[in-house]
Scaffold this motif. Structure first.
Motif, PDB file in Angstrom:
ATOM      1  N   PRO A 120      12.354  -7.801  -4.545  1.00 56.02           N
ATOM      2  CA  PRO A 120      11.029  -7.245  -4.272  1.00 56.02           C
ATOM      3  C   PRO A 120      11.093  -5.934  -3.484  1.00 56.02           C
ATOM      4  O   PRO A 120      10.355  -4.989  -3.778  1.00 56.02           O
ATOM      5  N   SER A 121      11.986  -5.867  -2.506  1.00 57.93           N
ATOM      6  CA  SER A 121      12.113  -4.642  -1.719  1.00 57.93           C
ATOM      7  C   SER A 121      12.596  -3.486  -2.591  1.00 57.93           C
ATOM      8  O   SER A 121      12.098  -2.355  -2.495  1.00 57.93           O
ATOM      9  N   GLN A 122      13.557  -3.782  -3.450  1.00 58.26           N
ATOM     10  CA  GLN A 122      14.099  -2.756  -4.339  1.00 58.26           C
ATOM     11  C   GLN A 122      13.018  -2.219  -5.284  1.00 58.26           C
ATOM     12  O   GLN A 122      12.998  -1.034  -5.610  1.00 58.26           O
ATOM     13  N   ALA A 123      12.119  -3.091  -5.727  1.00 54.59           N
ATOM     14  CA  ALA A 123      11.057  -2.675  -6.637  1.00 54.59           C
ATOM     15  C   ALA A 123       9.955  -1.903  -5.923  1.00 54.59           C
ATOM     16  O   ALA A 123       9.353  -0.979  -6.490  1.00 54.59           O
ATOM     17  N   VAL A 124       9.678  -2.270  -4.679  1.00 52.31           N
ATOM     18  CA  VAL A 124       8.549  -1.708  -3.946  1.00 52.31           C
ATOM     19  C   VAL A 124       8.862  -0.358  -3.310  1.00 52.31           C
ATOM     20  O   VAL A 124       8.000   0.537  -3.262  1.00 52.31           O
ATOM     21  N   ILE A 125      10.049  -0.175  -2.804  1.00 51.12           N
ATOM     22  CA  ILE A 125      10.366   1.020  -2.018  1.00 51.12           C
ATOM     23  C   ILE A 125      10.098   2.327  -2.763  1.00 51.12           C
ATOM     24  O   ILE A 125       9.534   3.266  -2.172  1.00 51.12           O
ATOM     25  N   PRO A 126      10.470   2.471  -4.038  1.00 48.38           N
ATOM     26  CA  PRO A 126      10.139   3.731  -4.724  1.00 48.38           C
ATOM     27  C   PRO A 126       8.642   4.036  -4.739  1.00 48.38           C
ATOM     28  O   PRO A 126       8.229   5.203  -4.621  1.00 48.38           O
ATOM     29  N   GLU A 127       7.814   2.987  -4.868  1.00 45.66           N
ATOM     30  CA  GLU A 127       6.370   3.210  -4.851  1.00 45.66           C
ATOM     31  C   GLU A 127       5.884   3.564  -3.454  1.00 45.66           C
ATOM     32  O   GLU A 127       4.966   4.372  -3.296  1.00 45.66           O
ATOM     33  N   MET A 128       6.485   2.958  -2.427  1.00 44.18           N
ATOM     34  CA  MET A 128       6.117   3.313  -1.058  1.00 44.18           C
ATOM     35  C   MET A 128       6.469   4.769  -0.764  1.00 44.18           C
ATOM     36  O   MET A 128       5.727   5.474  -0.073  1.00 44.18           O
ATOM     37  N   LYS A 129       7.581   5.214  -1.282  1.00 45.13           N
ATOM     38  CA  LYS A 129       7.970   6.614  -1.093  1.00 45.13           C
ATOM     39  C   LYS A 129       6.907   7.558  -1.646  1.00 45.13           C
ATOM     40  O   LYS A 129       6.605   8.602  -1.052  1.00 45.13           O
ATOM     41  N   LYS A 130       6.332   7.201  -2.785  1.00 49.62           N
ATOM     42  CA  LYS A 130       5.285   8.029  -3.393  1.00 49.62           C
ATOM     43  C   LYS A 130       4.049   8.099  -2.505  1.00 49.62           C
ATOM     44  O   LYS A 130       3.299   9.085  -2.558  1.00 49.62           O
ATOM     45  N   ARG A 131       3.821   7.060  -1.693  1.00 49.01           N
ATOM     46  CA  ARG A 131       2.649   7.015  -0.811  1.00 49.01           C
ATOM     47  C   ARG A 131       2.938   7.663   0.537  1.00 49.01           C
ATOM     48  O   ARG A 131       2.069   7.709   1.405  1.00 49.01           O
ATOM     49  N   GLY A 132       4.198   8.070   0.742  1.00 50.74           N
ATOM     50  CA  GLY A 132       4.569   8.674   2.012  1.00 50.74           C
ATOM     51  C   GLY A 132       4.997   7.679   3.063  1.00 50.74           C
ATOM     52  O   GLY A 132       5.124   8.020   4.243  1.00 50.74           O
ATOM     53  N   GLY A 133       5.244   6.421   2.650  1.00 50.81           N
ATOM     54  CA  GLY A 133       5.713   5.404   3.581  1.00 50.81           C
ATOM     55  C   GLY A 133       5.074   4.061   3.313  1.00 50.81           C
ATOM     56  O   GLY A 133       4.315   3.889   2.352  1.00 50.81           O
ATOM     57  N   GLY A 134       5.412   3.105   4.156  1.00 50.34           N
ATOM     58  CA  GLY A 134       4.882   1.755   3.995  1.00 50.34           C
ATOM     59  C   GLY A 134       5.528   0.814   4.978  1.00 50.34           C
ATOM     60  O   GLY A 134       6.265   1.240   5.885  1.00 50.34           O
ATOM     61  N   ALA A 135       5.259  -0.466   4.811  1.00 45.51           N
ATOM     62  CA  ALA A 135       5.822  -1.470   5.710  1.00 45.51           C
ATOM     63  C   ALA A 135       6.265  -2.691   4.920  1.00 45.51           C
ATOM     64  O   ALA A 135       5.554  -3.150   4.022  1.00 45.51           O
ATOM     65  N   ILE A 136       7.446  -3.187   5.253  1.00 41.66           N
ATOM     66  CA  ILE A 136       7.956  -4.443   4.712  1.00 41.66           C
ATOM     67  C   ILE A 136       8.103  -5.403   5.878  1.00 41.66           C
ATOM     68  O   ILE A 136       8.691  -5.055   6.908  1.00 41.66           O
TER      69      ILE A 136
END
Length: 256
Positions: A120-136
């Motif tokens: 899940p982290s591997q799938a989500v991180i590229p999308e978080m990068k597009k948003r300028g960040g995120g939280a896991i």
């Protein structure tokens, strides 16, 4: 509301801690996608939290399969435009003496907990990068920090230690991308997981005996954990990354 217009994925979101967490995010304005194996449970939970069926959706599937995580992210992007928060909450727990663990048993813990964090982290991180960040935020365990003689749990503890290790590694690797990665480490929390290896009568008899195990005098609740998860996902904790937060009513403070 703290998570207005944010999109959150919660794995293991059909019952217990995951359900409580999904509900709290929804109450704070988030769009939520929950995952688990049992579609009927997910559907019921999603409609219970959001009867409109618009802001809480679900994707059923085995989280140890990479495609399940890809499908979760795909749905989040297609319906809500991206992903801001991921809660890796999958788990299984069945106290078992070390010498009684089978090969399949050990693999199931690694699949559910380690792969259930990695993919899940591997799938989500590229999308978080597009948003300028995120939280896991990962749901870890006190058992990965401290052994408990009454509940021999070597396979579970080893897998949760892997989740803790991934928390720290991802926190460092993606700090530059403004993606924070933290974990909570609960002690005894009263969730349906105990019903997977005890009857209702046994649960009612056994769980209260663990109240005194916690210096604060009681077992935890799913809401106790959910509130901590929301704190770590919120911008108010923007300078916190790479921590394993004990949620144990003081147990590890006493044992150290």
């Amino acid at each position: 509301m703290r998570f207005e217009n944010k999109t959150v994925i919660v794995t293991g979101g059909g019952t217990g801690i995951g359900k409580a967490t999904a509900k709290r995010f929804f109450e704070e304005g988030a769009n939520v996608i929950i995952n688990g194996r049992r579609e009927n449970v997910l559907k019921e939970t999603a409609l219970e939290i959001d009867p409109t069926g618009k802001k809480v959706l679900y994707v059923a599937g085995d989280i140890s399969k990479k495609e399940t995580s890809e499908n979760l992210v795909k749905k989040a992007v297609e319906v809500f435009g991206g992903v801001d928060v991921l809660v890796n909450n999958t788990g299984k727990f069945n106290p078992t003496p070390f010498l009684d663990h089978t090969e399949d048993d050990v693999q199931s813990y690694l699949d559910t907990i380690v792969k259930g964090t990695f993919y899940p982290s591997q799938a989500v991180i590229p999308e978080m990068k597009k948003r300028g960040g995120g939280a896991i935020v990962n749901t870890g365990s006190m058992w990965a920090i401290q052994a408990v003689e009454a509940t021999p749990s070597s396979a579970y503890s080893a897998a949760m230690a892997g989740r803790h290790a991934l928390t720290r590694n991802l926190a460092v690797e993606f700090a530059g991308d403004h993606i924070r990665v933290n974990a909570v480490a609960p002690a005894v929390v009263e969730t349906p997981i105990y019903n997977t290896f005890m009857s209702e009568e046994q649960v009612a008899e056994v769980l209260p005996t663990f109240n005194a195990f916690h210096p604060i005098g009681r077992n935890g609740t799913p809401d106790d954990v959910a509130n901590a998860v929301l704190f770590l996902a919120d911008d108010s904790s923007s300078w916190i990354t790479g921590i394993i937060m004990p949620l144990d009513g003081g147990v590890t403070a006493r044992l150290r």
